[in-house]
Scaffold this active site. Structure first.
Site, short mmCIF file in Angstrom:
data_model
loop_
_atom_site.label_atom_id
_atom_site.label_comp_id
_atom_site.label_asym_id
_atom_site.label_seq_id
_atom_site.Cartn_x
_atom_site.Cartn_y
_atom_site.Cartn_z
N THR A 137 0.83 -1.22 0.00
CA THR A 137 0.00 0.00 0.00
C THR A 137 0.86 1.26 0.00
OG1 THR A 137 -1.44 1.28 1.46
CG2 THR A 137 -0.12 -0.37 2.51
N ASP A 138 0.29 2.37 -0.46
CA ASP A 138 1.00 3.65 -0.39
C ASP A 138 1.04 4.18 1.04
OD1 ASP A 138 -1.69 4.34 -0.14
OD2 ASP A 138 -1.65 5.97 -1.58
N GLU A 139 0.25 3.54 1.94
CA GLU A 139 0.22 4.05 3.32
C GLU A 139 1.56 3.86 4.04
OE1 GLU A 139 -3.30 3.52 5.62
OE2 GLU A 139 -4.54 3.20 3.84
N TYR A 163 -1.61 -0.64 10.99
CA TYR A 163 -1.79 -1.28 9.68
C TYR A 163 -0.61 -0.95 8.76
CZ TYR A 163 -3.27 -1.70 4.79
OH TYR A 163 -3.31 -1.98 3.44
N LYS A 167 2.38 -3.34 7.18
CA LYS A 167 2.62 -3.52 5.75
C LYS A 167 4.06 -3.09 5.42
CE LYS A 167 0.17 -4.67 2.87
NZ LYS A 167 -0.20 -6.00 2.32
N1 LIG Z 1 -8.03 -1.87 -0.42
C1 LIG Z 1 -7.12 -0.98 -0.76
O1 LIG Z 1 -7.45 0.18 -1.04
C2 LIG Z 1 -5.67 -1.39 -0.88
C3 LIG Z 1 -4.77 -0.49 -1.44
C4 LIG Z 1 -3.42 -0.87 -1.58
C5 LIG Z 1 -3.00 -2.12 -1.15
N2 LIG Z 1 -3.90 -2.97 -0.58
C6 LIG Z 1 -3.42 -4.29 -0.15
O2 LIG Z 1 -4.06 -5.26 -0.98
C7 LIG Z 1 -4.29 -6.45 -0.24
C8 LIG Z 1 -5.76 -6.81 -0.32
O3 LIG Z 1 -6.55 -5.75 0.20
P1 LIG Z 1 -8.14 -5.85 0.25
O4 LIG Z 1 -8.66 -4.48 0.31
O5 LIG Z 1 -8.61 -6.77 -0.81
O6 LIG Z 1 -8.34 -6.53 1.67
P2 LIG Z 1 -9.55 -7.39 2.23
O7 LIG Z 1 -9.55 -7.13 3.69
O8 LIG Z 1 -10.78 -7.15 1.44
O9 LIG Z 1 -9.10 -8.90 1.96
C9 LIG Z 1 -8.08 -9.54 2.68
C10 LIG Z 1 -8.23 -11.05 2.46
O10 LIG Z 1 -7.16 -11.69 3.17
C11 LIG Z 1 -7.68 -12.80 3.89
N3 LIG Z 1 -6.83 -13.04 5.06
C12 LIG Z 1 -6.68 -12.25 6.15
N4 LIG Z 1 -5.82 -12.84 7.02
C13 LIG Z 1 -5.41 -14.00 6.46
C14 LIG Z 1 -4.52 -15.03 6.85
N5 LIG Z 1 -3.89 -15.00 8.04
N6 LIG Z 1 -4.32 -16.08 6.02
C15 LIG Z 1 -4.98 -16.15 4.81
N7 LIG Z 1 -5.86 -15.21 4.41
C16 LIG Z 1 -6.05 -14.14 5.20
C17 LIG Z 1 -9.10 -12.37 4.29
O11 LIG Z 1 -9.92 -13.48 4.59
C18 LIG Z 1 -9.54 -11.61 3.03
O12 LIG Z 1 -10.13 -12.48 2.10
C19 LIG Z 1 -3.81 -6.17 1.19
O13 LIG Z 1 -2.53 -6.72 1.32
C20 LIG Z 1 -3.76 -4.65 1.28
O14 LIG Z 1 -2.76 -4.23 2.17
C21 LIG Z 1 -5.23 -2.63 -0.43
#
Ligand SMILES: NC(=O)c1ccc[n+]([C@@H]2O[C@H](COP(=O)([O-])OP(=O)(O)OC[C@H]3O[C@@H](n4cnc5c(N)ncnc54)[C@H](O)[C@@H]3O)[C@@H](O)[C@H]2O)c1
Length: 359
Positions: A137-139, A163, A167
């Site tokens: 993430t950009d965070e 968080y 990350k």
């Molecule tokens: N949503 C955003 O805006 C955004 C932006 C940049 C990066 N990201 C990154 O992208 C990734 C996905 O984000 P998202 O928004 O889809 O998140 P989300 O919370 O919707 O999904 C996370 C998934 O990971 C699974 N999970 C959690 N803990 C687990 C574990 N211990 N073992 C196996 N599975 C596990 C959950 O069941 C869920 O299906 C993350 O790594 C997040 O940091 C998200």
């Protein structure tokens, strides 16, 4: 991309992971092995359209369980790992950081170790082609102080919340596994995503569903925090470009070039709903009348903005949606799929912003 690969996706039942899995299964011949713990934010209903596909396998696995991870690698012999599994909600991380350290830091460590041990057994083209893409993430970069600044790949890490700190830690581990053990890794740092199937605790689905349900739309502080919004399918195309065309060991920032204040995001959604659902207004003249300012979250970063020039010029990635087109598609999707969000809200989650005290 003519070769058929086996792609191990972690967190494929989440918001971005499910979009990635649907994309790969619907548009390529690659096989997907989706491993997900199915926490509160993982939802197999988001994958219904592809669940029966012969190229799709799901296993409920916690990435902190190294025994199970080893078995998954041995049985499926993946060519590519795309790591998205994470605890992802900032407010939850402030309330309870431990799960974030467990999954995002330790879980990434276990996945890296399983990948490293498996990678050592590979030979020839299978070894040459292996890739580990870490989705971050950009965070991790923290807050931008001036309006003219952008996050570059070289920007110093300065995470503000548990968080983003978790990350950031996972990014460092991934780089270390490349430099110490030669694991062929790639890292992406992406801005805020929005689109279909996003869990309703995040800002955009929260605003849409609160408005539809005639509930107050809570906005943190004065709502002037700026995020750079990216439509989730544009993120997926970026991830595919990075995994197939990116240079091993490199980091790519991904952003939508859509810097918008949170309050403006809420007002745009309300304006779309005023048009699409005027019959539901119940005596008010606009859904924006439901907007209510609530106490800010501690350590709330003011502005994030990504410089995506590296991925654009080196890999030819271009986002297809601007915020106007993407947000319209998103609002329409939530209106057409109310049963999906109803089922989520009828579970444990009751459409409450976590950590919020009303002013
Ligand atoms: N949503 C955003 O805006 C955004 C932006 C940049 C990066 N990201 C990154 O992208 C990734 C996905 O984000 P998202 O928004 O889809 O998140 P989300 O919370 O919707 O999904 C996370 C998934 O990971 C699974 N999970 C959690 N803990 C687990 C574990 N211990 N073992 C196996 N599975 C596990 C959950 O069941 C869920 O299906 C993350 O790594 C997040 O940091 C998200």
């Amino acid at each position: 991309m003519n070769k058929k690969y086996t792609i191990l996706v972690t967190g494929g039942a989440g918001f971005i992971g499910s979009a990635l899995v649907r994309h790969i299964i619907s548009n390529t011949d690659h096989k997907v092995v989706n491993i997900d713990k199915l926490t509160y934010s993982g939802n197999l209903e988001s994958l219904e359209s592809i669940t029966e596909d012969k190229n799709y396998i799901f296993e409920q696995v916690d990435i902190c369980n190294s025994k199970k991870l080893t078995r998954v690698f041995e049985e499926n012999k993946p060519d590519i790992v795309i790591h998205l599994a994470a605890e992802s909600h900032v407010d939850r991380s402030i309330d309870g950081p431990l799960e974030f350290i467990q999954t995002n830091v330790l879980g990434t460590y276990f996945l890296l170790e399983s990948s490293r041990i498996y990678f050592k057994t590979l030979q020839g083209p299978k070894k040459d082609n292996f890739r580990f893409l870490h989705v971050s993430t950009d965070e991790v970069y923290g807050d931008l102080k001036s309006n003219s600044d952008f996050f570059l790949e070289e920007t110093r890490y300065d995470p503000s919340s548990p968080y983003s700190a978790s990350k950031a830690s996972s990014d460092h581990l991934v780089r270390a596994w490349h430099r110490s053990y030669g694991l062929p890794v790639l890292i992406t740092n992406c801005s805020n995503n929005y689109g279909p199937y996003q869990f309703p605790e995040k800002l955009i689905p929260h605003v849409i569903l609160s408005a539809i349900n005639g509930k107050k739309i809570p906005i943190y502080g004065d709502g002037t925090q700026i995020r750079d919004w990216l439509f989730v399918e544009d993120h997926i195309h970026a991830l595919m470009d990075v995994v197939f065309k990116g240079v091993i060991g490199e980091t790519y920032n991904i952003g939508g070039n859509n810097e918008i204040q949170n309050i403006e995001v809420a007002k745009k959604i309300c304006a779309i709903l005023d048009n699409l659902m005027p019959e539901n207004l119940n005596g008010i003249s606009s859904y924006s009348e439901l907007i209510a300012y609530v106490e800010d979250r501690p350590g709330h970063d003011v502005r994030y903005a990504i410089d995506s020039n590296k991925i654009k010029s080196n890999l030819g990635w271009i986002p297809k949606e601007n915020f106007e087109s993407g947000i319209l598609k998103t609002v329409q999707w939530y209106l057409e799929n109310l049963s999906w969000s109803d089922r989520i809200q009828n579970g444990n989650y009751k459409l409450k912003r976590i950590g919020v005290n009303k002013k």
